[in-house]
Structures are given as structure tokens and as C-alpha cells.
Design a protein around this motif. Structure first.
Motif, PDB file in Angstrom:
ATOM      1  N   GLU A   1       2.331  11.644 -10.282  1.00 50.14           N
ATOM      2  CA  GLU A   1       1.704  12.967 -10.276  1.00 50.14           C
ATOM      3  C   GLU A   1       2.756  14.073 -10.373  1.00 50.14           C
ATOM      4  O   GLU A   1       2.550  15.064 -11.082  1.00 50.14           O
ATOM      5  N   ARG A   2       3.875  13.908  -9.654  1.00 52.49           N
ATOM      6  CA  ARG A   2       4.936  14.931  -9.751  1.00 52.49           C
ATOM      7  C   ARG A   2       5.531  14.965 -11.153  1.00 52.49           C
ATOM      8  O   ARG A   2       5.813  16.044 -11.689  1.00 52.49           O
ATOM      9  N   SER A   3       5.726  13.797 -11.749  1.00 50.04           N
ATOM     10  CA  SER A   3       6.259  13.751 -13.114  1.00 50.04           C
ATOM     11  C   SER A   3       5.288  14.408 -14.095  1.00 50.04           C
ATOM     12  O   SER A   3       5.716  15.122 -15.021  1.00 50.04           O
TER      13      SER A   3
ATOM     14  N   VAL B   1       0.843  -1.208   0.000  1.00 51.29           N
ATOM     15  CA  VAL B   1       0.000   0.000   0.000  1.00 51.29           C
ATOM     16  C   VAL B   1       0.871   1.248   0.000  1.00 51.29           C
ATOM     17  O   VAL B   1       0.630   2.206  -0.748  1.00 51.29           O
ATOM     18  N   LYS B   2       1.903   1.252   0.871  1.00 47.86           N
ATOM     19  CA  LYS B   2       2.818   2.402   0.920  1.00 47.86           C
ATOM     20  C   LYS B   2       3.559   2.565  -0.415  1.00 47.86           C
ATOM     21  O   LYS B   2       3.744   3.694  -0.910  1.00 47.86           O
ATOM     22  N   LEU B   3       3.962   1.444  -1.011  1.00 44.55           N
ATOM     23  CA  LEU B   3       4.649   1.509  -2.303  1.00 44.55           C
ATOM     24  C   LEU B   3       3.735   2.093  -3.380  1.00 44.55           C
ATOM     25  O   LEU B   3       4.170   2.925  -4.200  1.00 44.55           O
ATOM     26  N   ALA B   4       2.479   1.686  -3.388  1.00 50.23           N
ATOM     27  CA  ALA B   4       1.537   2.211  -4.378  1.00 50.23           C
ATOM     28  C   ALA B   4       1.335   3.713  -4.195  1.00 50.23           C
ATOM     29  O   ALA B   4       1.268   4.468  -5.181  1.00 50.23           O
ATOM     30  N   GLU B   5       1.257   4.165  -2.946  1.00 45.50           N
ATOM     31  CA  GLU B   5       1.085   5.605  -2.695  1.00 45.50           C
ATOM     32  C   GLU B   5       2.312   6.385  -3.171  1.00 45.50           C
ATOM     33  O   GLU B   5       2.181   7.462  -3.759  1.00 45.50           O
ATOM     34  N   ASP B   6       3.516   5.839  -2.907  1.00 45.12           N
ATOM     35  CA  ASP B   6       4.727   6.534  -3.340  1.00 45.12           C
ATOM     36  C   ASP B   6       4.811   6.602  -4.864  1.00 45.12           C
ATOM     37  O   ASP B   6       5.162   7.648  -5.437  1.00 45.12           O
ATOM     38  N   ARG B   7       4.499   5.497  -5.534  1.00 45.66           N
ATOM     39  CA  ARG B   7       4.561   5.493  -6.997  1.00 45.66           C
ATOM     40  C   ARG B   7       3.518   6.441  -7.580  1.00 45.66           C
ATOM     41  O   ARG B   7       3.769   7.116  -8.587  1.00 45.66           O
ATOM     42  N   GLN B   8       2.356   6.509  -6.974  1.00 46.91           N
ATOM     43  CA  GLN B   8       1.327   7.419  -7.466  1.00 46.91           C
ATOM     44  C   GLN B   8       1.768   8.866  -7.292  1.00 46.91           C
ATOM     45  O   GLN B   8       1.542   9.707  -8.177  1.00 46.91           O
ATOM     46  N   SER B   9       2.439   9.152  -6.175  1.00 49.62           N
ATOM     47  CA  SER B   9       2.959  10.508  -5.963  1.00 49.62           C
ATOM     48  C   SER B   9       4.024  10.850  -6.999  1.00 49.62           C
ATOM     49  O   SER B   9       4.064  11.974  -7.518  1.00 49.62           O
ATOM     50  N   ASP B  10       4.905   9.867  -7.305  1.00 49.53           N
ATOM     51  CA  ASP B  10       5.930  10.105  -8.327  1.00 49.53           C
ATOM     52  C   ASP B  10       5.299  10.375  -9.691  1.00 49.53           C
ATOM     53  O   ASP B  10       5.760  11.250 -10.434  1.00 49.53           O
TER      54      ASP B  10
ATOM     55  N   GLU C   1       3.176  16.809 -13.362  1.00 49.75           N
ATOM     56  CA  GLU C   1       3.222  18.255 -13.143  1.00 49.75           C
ATOM     57  C   GLU C   1       4.475  18.865 -13.770  1.00 49.75           C
ATOM     58  O   GLU C   1       4.423  19.938 -14.370  1.00 49.75           O
ATOM     59  N   ARG C   2       5.634  18.164 -13.620  1.00 51.24           N
ATOM     60  CA  ARG C   2       6.854  18.681 -14.243  1.00 51.24           C
ATOM     61  C   ARG C   2       6.722  18.727 -15.759  1.00 51.24           C
ATOM     62  O   ARG C   2       7.191  19.667 -16.413  1.00 51.24           O
ATOM     63  N   GLY C   3       6.083  17.715 -16.343  1.00 47.95           N
ATOM     64  CA  GLY C   3       5.887  17.709 -17.784  1.00 47.95           C
ATOM     65  C   GLY C   3       5.029  18.875 -18.243  1.00 47.95           C
ATOM     66  O   GLY C   3       5.314  19.507 -19.267  1.00 47.95           O
ATOM     67  N   GLN C   4       3.991  19.178 -17.469  1.00 47.56           N
ATOM     68  CA  GLN C   4       3.140  20.303 -17.824  1.00 47.56           C
ATOM     69  C   GLN C   4       3.901  21.626 -17.715  1.00 47.56           C
ATOM     70  O   GLN C   4       3.780  22.504 -18.574  1.00 47.56           O
ATOM     71  N   GLN C   5       4.716  21.755 -16.643  1.00 48.06           N
ATOM     72  CA  GLN C   5       5.482  22.992 -16.492  1.00 48.06           C
ATOM     73  C   GLN C   5       6.511  23.151 -17.601  1.00 48.06           C
ATOM     74  O   GLN C   5       6.693  24.243 -18.147  1.00 48.06           O
ATOM     75  N   GLN C   6       7.193  22.054 -17.958  1.00 45.34           N
ATOM     76  CA  GLN C   6       8.161  22.132 -19.045  1.00 45.34           C
ATOM     77  C   GLN C   6       7.481  22.470 -20.364  1.00 45.34           C
ATOM     78  O   GLN C   6       8.017  23.215 -21.185  1.00 45.34           O
ATOM     79  N   SER C   7       6.286  21.913 -20.570  1.00 43.38           N
ATOM     80  CA  SER C   7       5.556  22.219 -21.797  1.00 43.38           C
ATOM     81  C   SER C   7       5.179  23.695 -21.852  1.00 43.38           C
ATOM     82  O   SER C   7       5.273  24.339 -22.898  1.00 43.38           O
ATOM     83  N   GLU C   8       4.762  24.245 -20.699  1.00 41.17           N
ATOM     84  CA  GLU C   8       4.406  25.667 -20.665  1.00 41.17           C
ATOM     85  C   GLU C   8       5.646  26.535 -20.910  1.00 41.17           C
ATOM     86  O   GLU C   8       5.585  27.516 -21.656  1.00 41.17           O
ATOM     87  N   ARG C   9       6.797  26.162 -20.252  1.00 40.77           N
ATOM     88  CA  ARG C   9       8.016  26.955 -20.453  1.00 40.77           C
ATOM     89  C   ARG C   9       8.503  26.844 -21.895  1.00 40.77           C
ATOM     90  O   ARG C   9       8.968  27.822 -22.481  1.00 40.77           O
ATOM     91  N   SER C  10       8.371  25.648 -22.483  1.00 42.05           N
ATOM     92  CA  SER C  10       8.801  25.474 -23.876  1.00 42.05           C
ATOM     93  C   SER C  10       7.939  26.315 -24.815  1.00 42.05           C
ATOM     94  O   SER C  10       8.446  26.957 -25.737  1.00 42.05           O
ATOM     95  N   GLY C  11       6.630  26.327 -24.556  1.00 43.64           N
ATOM     96  CA  GLY C  11       5.756  27.145 -25.398  1.00 43.64           C
ATOM     97  C   GLY C  11       6.068  28.618 -25.270  1.00 43.64           C
ATOM     98  O   GLY C  11       6.068  29.368 -26.252  1.00 43.64           O
ATOM     99  N   SER C  12       6.398  29.048 -24.029  1.00 44.50           N
ATOM    100  CA  SER C  12       6.737  30.452 -23.818  1.00 44.50           C
ATOM    101  C   SER C  12       8.052  30.808 -24.507  1.00 44.50           C
ATOM    102  O   SER C  12       8.189  31.887 -25.098  1.00 44.50           O
ATOM    103  N   SER C  13       9.019  29.875 -24.472  1.00 45.64           N
ATOM    104  CA  SER C  13      10.308  30.130 -25.121  1.00 45.64           C
ATOM    105  C   SER C  13      10.151  30.229 -26.631  1.00 45.64           C
ATOM    106  O   SER C  13      10.760  31.081 -27.284  1.00 45.64           O
ATOM    107  N   VAL C  14       9.347  29.350 -27.202  1.00 47.83           N
ATOM    108  CA  VAL C  14       9.118  29.386 -28.654  1.00 47.83           C
ATOM    109  C   VAL C  14       8.466  30.700 -29.059  1.00 47.83           C
ATOM    110  O   VAL C  14       8.821  31.322 -30.072  1.00 47.83           O
ATOM    111  N   GLN C  15       7.519  31.127 -28.234  1.00 40.99           N
ATOM    112  CA  GLN C  15       6.839  32.382 -28.561  1.00 40.99           C
ATOM    113  C   GLN C  15       7.807  33.562 -28.488  1.00 40.99           C
ATOM    114  O   GLN C  15       7.789  34.462 -29.344  1.00 40.99           O
ATOM    115  N   LYS C  16       8.693  33.556 -27.481  1.00 39.96           N
ATOM    116  CA  LYS C  16       9.669  34.640 -27.364  1.00 39.96           C
ATOM    117  C   LYS C  16      10.638  34.611 -28.539  1.00 39.96           C
ATOM    118  O   LYS C  16      11.015  35.647 -29.080  1.00 39.96           O
TER     119      LYS C  16
END
Length: 337
Positions: free
Chosen positions: A290-292, A279-288, A294-309
Motif C-alpha cells: 500500500e505504501r509503494s 499473519v504478521k508477515l502478511a500484514e507487513d507485506r500488505q502495508s509495504d 501511494e508513493r507511485g501515485q504521488q510520483q506520477s502526480e509530481r511527474s505530471g505537474s513537472s511536465v506541465q510546468k
């Protein structure tokens, strides 16, 4: 844990064997059946606290009894399957004969109805003024009573044939036998390292696994199986970010239910602890995951902003470069003049 005895004798002779009595109860639990039928496991070093005092058996003796019980259940399953097949064939043959007899009776009923309403109509009116009044809907469904031609009381037909009751009983017994065999197979496949049992079975004395090739093999197999279960739970979550958590929870719940087979034995705490670790392992993997995400979304937003600039900068450079060329051409034309 004892299985409650069923005071009602079985209706079918096929299941009159006392060994099948637990399977005929309305509330049947495979884990309770195994705990009540097999003795507790006695571990060396006094680490075990068996549920049934004075009825503990060694691993070799318990394995022998398990094989005997499994052979007995397999024999009953084979016998009941053959009986079930035979009864099914009898029902199919009887159904064909019954359909033929019903069709013959239907034809005779139609012929009798036509005789009473057409050929003998005038003769019947001499004794029964108004003649025989048949119902408008499905006139051939029932025979008319001689004393009351216009009204027919339906005959009760709620009795179930004996062969259908026997068939239902055999099907229930066969299903429960198969469920016990399935649970037994899964329980035997779930190996546990002896070191985990010794570490969680006692709060006072902690004993290491006994030396020996057999114990080392059990330790290795147990750890390999535990690692495979952890890898399975991890792959379920990481392989399907959307539905992986639900699949992992279903798998963990199945292991939690299977762990009830060892209820009251020395392995109960060890297996419960292992399930909670999943159960603890499943919670940790689910957190990883979700964090991955979120990082992908942030990188996508930064990449889109860089292309626009970059596009904006390129446009500005083109504009500034075009002005410089125009000025250069003007200077060159002025010099040539």
C-alpha cells in the motif's frame, strides 16, 4: 481425544471392518481421527506434555505406527475402489436391462390400451356403460384397475435400492479415506525445527537441540520449509496487489486448520506461533504494498505537474524568443538602410 463410537452396525458387508467404523460417522474429522488413532509424541528431555498420559511414543515408534496406519488405509481404499468400480459396472448393465424391460412393458401397455379402447370397445360397453375413460394426459403411464377403470391410485415408490445405498456408503468412506490420507501427507510434509519445539514447549526449562547428524538435518529441513512458507506468503501479496491478500489469508487459514493435527502435543504452541508469525508477515507485506502504491501515485502526480510546468516554460520561451528575433531583424534592416 477419542472418536465417538457408532452403535449402528454398517448396512453393507464391504464396510463391516471395525477399522472403517470412524469413517461411517456423520460427523467425521480427519484431525480427531489421527489424534485418536496415533499415540502422542514423546520428546527427549521431558519437554513434551502429551495429551494421552502414559501413551506417548518415541519418534521412531510413532513413525512406524504411522506407516502401518497409512498402509492399512491405502489397502482399504484400493479394495473399496475396486468394489465401487464393480458396483458401478453392475448398475450400468442393470440400467440397460431395465431400460429394455421398461420399453417392452411400454409397448405391451400401448397394445393393451388400443385393444381395450378400439377392438373390444363394443364388448366392454355391454358390461360397462360409457366404456373405459382414459385420462387425457399420458394415458400409458399406469395400468387401469379392473374394478375402477377411471381412477388409478399411485403406488408408493420412495424405497431406495440396496445397491444405491451401498454405493453412497462406499463413496462416503472412500472420500473420507482420501481426506485423511491427504491431511496425513500434508502434516508429514510440514517439518518443524526441533529448536522451535524445545523453545515453546516449556516455560521453565529451555533445552537446545540434541547434537547429531539426524537432528541437524531435521533442523535444517525445518528452517528451509519455514522459509519457503514465508516466501510463499510474501510472493502471494507482492505478486498480486489486488487479490494477493485474500490468497494469503486462504493459505494461512489452511495451515491453521492443519495445525490442529498436533492439538494437545508439544508441537501445538510452536506451530500456532509460526502461523501467527505468517499473519504478521502478511500484514507487513500488505502495508509495504500500500505504501509503494501511494508513493507511485504521488510520483506520477509530481511527474505530471513537472511536465506541465516544462511545457508552459517552453511556450513562454518561444514567445519571448520570437519577440527578440523580430526586434533583431528590425535593427538589421534599419542599419542596412
Amino acid at each position: 481425544m477419542a472418536v465417538a463410537e457408532d452403535k449402528t452396525a454398517p448396512k453393507a458387508s464391504h464396510v463391516s471392518d471395525p477399522a472403517l467404523t470412524p469413517f461411517l460417522q456423520q460427523r467425521f474429522d480427519p484431525a480427531e481421527y489421527l489424534n485418536a488413532t496415533l499415540p502422542s509424541l514423546s520428546l527427549p528431555g521431558g519437554a513434551s506434555r502429551p495429551l494421552k498420559s502414559g501413551n506417548a511414543a518415541s519418534l521412531a515408534h510413532l513413525s512406524s505406527q504411522t506407516q502401518d496406519l497409512l498402509s492399512q488405509l491405502n489397502a482399504h481404499t484400493t479394495r473399496l475402489s475396486a468394489i465401487l468400480t464393480q458396483l458401478t459396472d453392475d448398475i450400468l448393465r442393470g440400467g440397460a436391462r431395465l431400460a429394455y424391460e421398461v420399453e417392452v412393458l411400454r409397448g405391451e401397455t400401448i397394445g393393451l390400451t388400443e385393444t381395450l379402447t378400439d377392438d373390444l370397445k363394443d364388448d366392454i360397453e355391454k358390461f360397462l356403460p360409457g366404456g373405459i375413460m382414459l385420462p387425457d394426459k399420458q394415458p400409458t403411464e399406469s395400468l387401469k384397475s379392473p374394478t375402477s377403470p377411471t381412477h388409478v391410485d399411485p403406488q408408493p415408490s420412495d424405497t431406495t435400492p440396496d445397491y444405491l445405498s451401498d454405493l453412497r456408503t462406499l463413496t462416503t468412506v472412500r472420500t473420507r479415506l482420501e481426506s485423511v490420507i491427504k491431511v496425513f501427507g500434508e502434516a508429514m510434509h510440514w517439518t518443524l525445527p526441533p529448536s522451535e519445539v524445545s523453545l515453546t514447549s516449556s516455560l521453565i526449562s529451555v533445552s537446545a537441540p540434541e547434537p547429531g547428524a539426524d537432528n541437524a538435518s531435521r533442523e535444517e529441513k525445518g528452517r528451509e520449509f519455514a522459509a519457503s512458507l514465508r516466501s510463499e506468503i510474501s510472493d502471494l501479496i507482492t505478486g498480486d496487489p489486488d487479490a494477493g491478500r485474500e490468497k494469503a489469508e486462504t493459505r494461512i487459514q489452511a495451515l491453521r486448520d492443519l495445525a490442529t493435527v498436533w492439538k494437545g502435543t508439544a508441537e501445538e504452541k510452536a506451530r500456532g506461533k509460526f502461523v501467527e508469525g505468517l499473519v504478521k508477515l502478511a500484514e507487513d507485506r500488505q502495508s509495504d504494498v500500500e505504501r509503494s502504491r501511494e508513493r507511485g501515485q504521488q510520483q506520477s502526480e509530481r511527474s505530471g505537474s513537472s511536465v506541465q510546468k516544462a511545457q508552459t516554460s517552453a511556450v513562454q520561451q518561444q514567445k519571448s524568443g520570437g519577440g527578440f528575433l523580430e526586434n533583431l531583424q528590425r535593427i538589421r534592416g534599419f542599419v542596412e538602410q
